[in-house]
Design an enzyme around this catalytic site. Structure first.
Site, mmCIF file in Angstrom:
data_model
loop_
_atom_site.group_PDB
_atom_site.id
_atom_site.type_symbol
_atom_site.label_atom_id
_atom_site.label_comp_id
_atom_site.label_asym_id
_atom_site.label_seq_id
_atom_site.Cartn_x
_atom_site.Cartn_y
_atom_site.Cartn_z
ATOM 1 N N SER A 262 0.841 -1.193 0.000
ATOM 2 C CA SER A 262 0.000 0.000 0.000
ATOM 3 C C SER A 262 0.877 1.245 0.000
ATOM 4 C CB SER A 262 -0.890 0.008 1.241
ATOM 5 O OG SER A 262 -0.097 0.269 2.383
ATOM 6 N N LYS A 263 0.223 2.357 -0.259
ATOM 7 C CA LYS A 263 0.952 3.623 -0.261
ATOM 8 C C LYS A 263 1.566 3.873 1.117
ATOM 9 C CE LYS A 263 0.057 8.551 -0.921
ATOM 10 N NZ LYS A 263 1.325 8.909 -0.323
ATOM 11 N N ARG A 264 0.845 3.423 2.142
ATOM 12 C CA ARG A 264 1.351 3.636 3.503
ATOM 13 C C ARG A 264 2.717 2.965 3.730
ATOM 14 N NH1 ARG A 264 -2.291 1.506 7.438
ATOM 15 N NH2 ARG A 264 -3.894 1.906 5.868
#
Ligand code: GLU
Length: 523
Positions: A262-264
């Site tokens: 994920s972007k996180r």
């Protein structure tokens, strides 16, 4: 059935910046198309107007331009099967929706969002399907004249696919083999909405793949659950003979821990998940991109190609696009997820950076120097690159461990190279290297002597070739071991290249000036 020309497509929805997983999907489609001498189509699936993000389409096109992934036809590329933007194909879809309605394979449903919500509250795990559809407001449950009246008065409706229950639906996947599912678990998917006169993803996707003569659908694993529905749609249209072959690519997994990338993860560990920097048009928030971080497009492509596929024993990991085209094999793609090893991505960038001569690093290096208030020349910058490109730097990994890696970006050079351009002013006596190598009194005397030795050379003689024998002879004769202390003088700490190379780069005047300054300061 005669052999059809291979045609594949990459069909993003313009809902934001292209995720790195989407780049890999496009790359695999590209490799497959090239390998088979086929066509790669770029289609924009923008039928969900609520998720449309301005700028996303241009962003995607620019990203592939940067990466060197070329399309044969599609949005911005032209071709015989256009338009390639789904929002421009409304009339085409309407005809096919009507075809399903006429054949009794789809039906009109009037249930409002509120009614559906109420039903979901009333019935646990409610699904609109063969078991429940007769309790709902649709053209199967209502009398025909009532349906006609509602449509005529402009009541909003959707068209739903009428799924026959109790059938095993098979998806023949080139990576996963036979994937089957019972049709009873599928719901009567919405295919069309009267509100915006647009089809949903499922209908538009199948109709376009058919009309654009797509032979293989290569896409991310997240679309596997839709595949049985797609198979049923092909059948409902009577297109089973030209149904594309499916290949669902493995998920990209987090670098550490479980679950999908994920972007996180990128934000936390410090790597981009988008090919180019993206500025959100609504919030203004900026997400970093591979290009802006200093990755080379060849490195990104090579790194991504190996996330889920490998050419097998005996093949180098470093491959040109042409080599990948030759070696690529869908049947060698893994079913299980591919861990997104971003450190490996940096290693690839290191490898590709080294393939470029130092003179090609200098524009980016010069920019960083200027940002730090330093003006130099391309020649001198290239010399520094040459001396430092094989150095190793320390970094902190995702689990807070100190690790080492190669120079992977031009920007890695700056913290290692400051002293080439800026003389040390103060010396940190607590620095381990300084403490170990500078003994008060004796070292200063030794450096004084070294200044004397070096002074014998004039400017033009201040080269590695002339300095080295002279200094070595003096060291031999006196038993001096001056190199680490000399490094303290010129660098300020225990970093940097070979001392002779450094001194030659700095030149006679600067070298001696730095030595005298250190002698005075450290004593
Ligand atoms: N529009 C879908 C996407 O955004 C396409 C999925 C497919 O390739 O069928 O990825």
């Amino acid at each position: 059935m005669s052999e059809r020309r291979v045609r594949v497509r990459f069909a993003p929805s313009p809902t934001g910046p292209l995720h790195i997983g989407g780049v890999r999907t496009a790359l695999y489609n590209y490799l497959f198309a090239r390998q088979h001498g086929g066509d790669l189509i770029f289609r924009i699936e923008d039928t969900d107007s609520s998720r449309f993000v301005p700028g996303a389409e241009d962003y995607i096109i620019e990203a592939f331009q940067w990466l060197g992934i070329k399309f044969d036809e599609g949005v911005s590329f032209g071709g015989q099967h256009g338009p390639y933007r789904q929002s421009e194909r409304r009339d085409i879809y309407k005809k096919y929706v009507q075809q399903l309605l006429d054949a009794g394979k789809a039906y009109i449903a009037f249930d409002t969002p509120e009614e559906l919500d109420a039903k979901r509250k009333e019935v646990e795990n409610f699904q609109y399907d063969a078991q429940t559809r007769m309790q709902m407001r649709n053209s199967l449950s209502l009398p025909k004249d009532e349906v006609d009246r509602l449509v005529a008065t402009g009541e909003q409706y959707v068209v739903r696919f009428k799924i026959e229950p109790g059938r095993d639906v098979h998806v023949d996947d080139l990576i996963r083999g036979d994937v089957s599912i019972n049709s009873s678990v599928l719901d009567d998917k919405v295919l069309f909405k009267s509100a915006d006169q647009l089809p949903t993803y499922h209908l538009a996707n199948i109709v376009d793949d058919h009309l654009m003569e797509v032979t293989h659908v290569i896409r991310g694993e997240e679309w596997l659950p839709s595949a049985p529905l797609h198979v049923l749609l092909y059948e409902a249209f009577g297109w089973q003979d030209t149904m594309p072959r499916f290949a669902h690519l493995p998920l990209l997994l987090k670098p550490v821990g479980n679950g999908k990338l994920s972007k996180r993860d990128g934000d936390k560990l410090g790597f981009p998940v988008f090919p180019l920097e993206w500025k959100d048009p609504q919030t203004g928030a900026v997400s970093s991109g591979y290009r802006e971080q200093g990755y080379l497009p060849e490195a990104v492509v090579n790194f991504l190609a190996l996330l889920g596929w490998n050419p097998g024993e005996g093949h180098d990991e470093l491959m040109t696009l042409d080599e990948m085209v030759n070696l690529f094999d869908l049947s060698k793609c893994s079913k299980s997820g591919a861990r997104f090893d971003y450190v490996k991505g940096m290693w690839f960038n290191h490898q590709y950076l080294l393939q470029h001569p130092a003179t090609e690093w200098t524009p980016a290096f010069d920019k960083i120097l200027r940002e730090n208030g330093i003006e130099s020349t391309p020649e001198r910058e290239a010399q520094v690159v040459e001396m430092m490109k094989m150095k190793v730097i320390e970094y902190v990994d995702g689990e807070n461990n100190k690790k080492k890696r190669n120079i992977s970006f031009v920007s890695d050079l700056w913290p290692l190279c400051r002293f080439f351009f800026v003389a040390p002013e103060t010396y940190d006596k607590e620095d381990k290297f300084v403490r170990k190598n500078w003994k008060e009194g004796t070292t200063a005397q030794e450096m004084d002597q070294l200044v004397g030795v070096l002074s014998a050379l004039d400017d033009s003689e201040f080269t590695v070739e002339q300095m080295k024998p002279l200094v070595d002879a003096w060291a031999e004769a006196t038993g001096a071991r001056p190199w680490n202390a000399w490094r303290v003088c010129l660098v300020g700490t225990g970093q940097g290249p070979d001392m002779y190379e450094l001194a030659a780069f700095l030149g006679r005047e600067e070298t001696i000036k730095r030595m005298e300054h250190a002698i005075a300061a450290l004593g």
